[in-house]
Design a protein around this motif. Structure first.
Motif, short mmCIF file in Angstrom:
data_model
loop_
_atom_site.label_atom_id
_atom_site.label_comp_id
_atom_site.label_asym_id
_atom_site.label_seq_id
_atom_site.Cartn_x
_atom_site.Cartn_y
_atom_site.Cartn_z
N PHE A 116 0.84 -1.20 0.00
CA PHE A 116 0.00 0.00 0.00
C PHE A 116 0.87 1.25 0.00
O PHE A 116 0.55 2.22 -0.68
N LYS A 117 1.96 1.24 0.74
CA LYS A 117 2.87 2.38 0.75
C LYS A 117 3.40 2.64 -0.66
O LYS A 117 3.47 3.80 -1.12
N GLN A 118 3.77 1.59 -1.38
CA GLN A 118 4.26 1.76 -2.74
C GLN A 118 3.16 2.32 -3.64
O GLN A 118 3.42 3.19 -4.50
N LEU A 119 1.95 1.84 -3.47
CA LEU A 119 0.82 2.36 -4.24
C LEU A 119 0.60 3.84 -3.95
O LEU A 119 0.43 4.65 -4.87
N ALA A 120 0.58 4.19 -2.66
CA ALA A 120 0.34 5.59 -2.27
C ALA A 120 1.42 6.51 -2.81
O ALA A 120 1.13 7.61 -3.31
N ASP A 121 2.68 6.09 -2.74
CA ASP A 121 3.77 6.91 -3.26
C ASP A 121 3.64 7.11 -4.76
O ASP A 121 3.86 8.21 -5.28
N PHE A 122 3.29 6.03 -5.47
CA PHE A 122 3.16 6.15 -6.92
C PHE A 122 1.96 7.03 -7.29
O PHE A 122 2.03 7.81 -8.24
N LEU A 123 0.88 6.91 -6.55
CA LEU A 123 -0.28 7.75 -6.81
C LEU A 123 0.06 9.23 -6.69
O LEU A 123 -0.43 10.06 -7.46
N PHE A 124 0.93 9.57 -5.73
CA PHE A 124 1.28 10.98 -5.58
C PHE A 124 2.05 11.49 -6.79
O PHE A 124 1.93 12.66 -7.15
N THR A 125 2.82 10.64 -7.44
CA THR A 125 3.51 11.08 -8.66
C THR A 125 2.52 11.38 -9.77
O THR A 125 2.83 12.12 -10.70
N CYS A 126 1.31 10.83 -9.67
CA CYS A 126 0.28 11.07 -10.68
C CYS A 126 -0.43 12.41 -10.50
O CYS A 126 -1.13 12.87 -11.42
N VAL A 127 -0.26 13.00 -9.32
CA VAL A 127 -0.97 14.26 -9.02
C VAL A 127 -0.63 15.34 -10.03
O VAL A 127 -1.45 16.20 -10.34
N LYS A 128 0.59 15.30 -10.56
CA LYS A 128 1.02 16.36 -11.49
C LYS A 128 0.37 16.25 -12.87
O LYS A 128 0.49 17.16 -13.68
N TYR A 129 -0.32 15.15 -13.13
CA TYR A 129 -0.92 14.96 -14.45
C TYR A 129 -2.01 16.00 -14.68
O TYR A 129 -2.75 16.37 -13.77
N ASP A 130 -2.13 16.45 -15.93
CA ASP A 130 -3.08 17.51 -16.26
C ASP A 130 -4.51 17.16 -15.90
O ASP A 130 -5.31 18.04 -15.58
N ARG A 131 -4.85 15.88 -15.93
CA ARG A 131 -6.25 15.48 -15.71
C ARG A 131 -6.72 15.87 -14.30
O ARG A 131 -7.92 16.03 -14.08
N TRP A 132 -5.80 16.03 -13.35
CA TRP A 132 -6.20 16.39 -11.98
C TRP A 132 -6.17 17.89 -11.75
O TRP A 132 -6.60 18.37 -10.71
N ASN A 133 -5.60 18.62 -12.71
CA ASN A 133 -5.62 20.09 -12.73
C ASN A 133 -5.13 20.71 -11.42
O ASN A 133 -5.78 21.60 -10.85
N ILE A 134 -3.98 20.26 -10.95
CA ILE A 134 -3.44 20.83 -9.72
C ILE A 134 -3.06 22.29 -9.92
O ILE A 134 -3.10 23.10 -8.97
#
Length: 354
Positions: A116-134
């Protein structure tokens, strides 16, 4: 912190965390024979995203394969932990909430590995993707600010032309359940984030005791600086360099945590007051010269120092004024004749040079 952010409600940035929560809740009925079929466990919109990202899909599958073999009690406990932290803003003010079971070591022990820690860390790298519009998320926060400076230090500018760092208030290294939780993420200047806060645990002291951390989306600290224990440079024969000391008013748990996490007192002294003190004093004298104010009288010096302090205090978040305002208030009331004589000396040199 020193002032509040406006939390952007119902922004697309929240969707990634919601997809994760939905996925975990859908796993309650899994067993060791369950197969990882996307449509069975994910929102339809997220299925398309996973099909475009084999690495992310693989992280989910690794966690799925670990989770499905757990006993019913362990499954229920993990799901409860994730659901209970969804209103994560509450934990910052309520020190009765025990978060030990939410920490990485406890989660790894519960799952049996760090999937789960590996999943959570990888998910955070996805935050920068345009689809989430950070970027849009940041712009909403920025535009709502009355003061365009970092609320955690009150000094460094927040920029409109690029997105500032998003800090994990509760660090993701310690709290993987909220690694992508929007209510655990806030813009912060680089000095506050990377150079000072880092991975410090804002919710527990080094001794393992819960503490209050002022949550920037709903609360702020009301604090002023007190220099009354300071020795002004060139006014003590035994300490010509002087000794600047900052106290907080009020001095309480909130301001103590603020200082410890962001190294506030040291930064204010080392980065601003000590290297700029002589410049600030010379600028004060020069302004008085330009306004034809005679600084050969200590009472008039006190009056002008107090006036400058009020000017700085009115524009609290400009040019380190949150330091300069209380500093000039202190100088105006210090009753130190050697200091006032030094102001007169600088003044007369300026007038003579002119």
């Amino acid at each position: 912190m020193l002032f509040q952010y406006l939390y952007p409600e119902n922004h697309s940035f929240e969707n990634l965390n919601q997809y994760l929560v939905q996925f975990v809740n859908s796993l309650a009925a899994t067993n060791s024979r369950s197969r990882f079929v996307l449509n069975n466990y994910f929102h339809a919109d997220f299925v398309d995203i996973l099909n475009e990202s084999p690495k992310l899909k693989g992280k989910f599958e690794n966690f799925f394969n670990s989770f499905k073999t757990l006993g019913d009690d362990e499954k229920t406990r993990f799901i409860e932990l994730l659901n209970n932290v969804q209103e994560f803003n509450q934990v910052f003010s309520d020190t009765t909430i025990d978060l030990d079971d939410c920490k990485t070591e406890s989660i790894n022990n519960l799952i049996g590995n760090d999937s789960f820690k590996q999943l959570a860390d990888f998910l955070f790298t996805c935050v920068k993707y345009d689809r989430w519009n950070i970027k849009g998320h940041y712009q909403l926060i920025y535009e709502a600010l009355d003061h365009k400076v970092c609320p955690f230090c009150g000094i460094h500018t927040l920029h409109k032309t690029f997105r500032e760092d998003y800090d994990h208030l509760a660090p993701k290294a310690l709290y993987p359940l909220v690694s992508i939780h929007p209510k655990n993420l806030a813009p912060m200047c680089h000095d506050c984030n990377s150079k000072n806060k880092g991975a410090k645990d804002v919710l527990y002291t080094d001794q393992g005791n819960r503490r209050t951390f002022v949550y920037p989306y709903s609360n702020h600290i009301t604090v002023t600086l007190d220099f009354s224990n300071s020795v002004i440079p060139q006014t003590d024969i035994n300490n010509q360099e002087g000794n600047w000391e900052i106290l907080f008013d009020p001095a309480n748990d909130e301001t103590e945590t603020w200082d410890e996490i962001f190294n506030i007192k040291t930064r204010y002294l080392t980065d601003f007051l000590i290297p700029n003190y002589e410049t600030w004093i010379n600028d004060f004298v020069l302004d008085c010269v330009e306004e034809n104010i005679d600084l050969n009288d200590s009472d008039l010096i006190k009056e002008q120092l107090s006036l400058f302090g009020r000017r700085f205090n009115r524009k609290w978040y400009e040019q380190a004024n949150l330091i300069k305002g209380p500093l000039f208030d202190f100088l105006a009331n210090c009753e130190n004749d050697l200091f006032f004589n030094s102001i007169t000396t600088i003044y007369n040199r300026r007038v003579g040079a002119a």
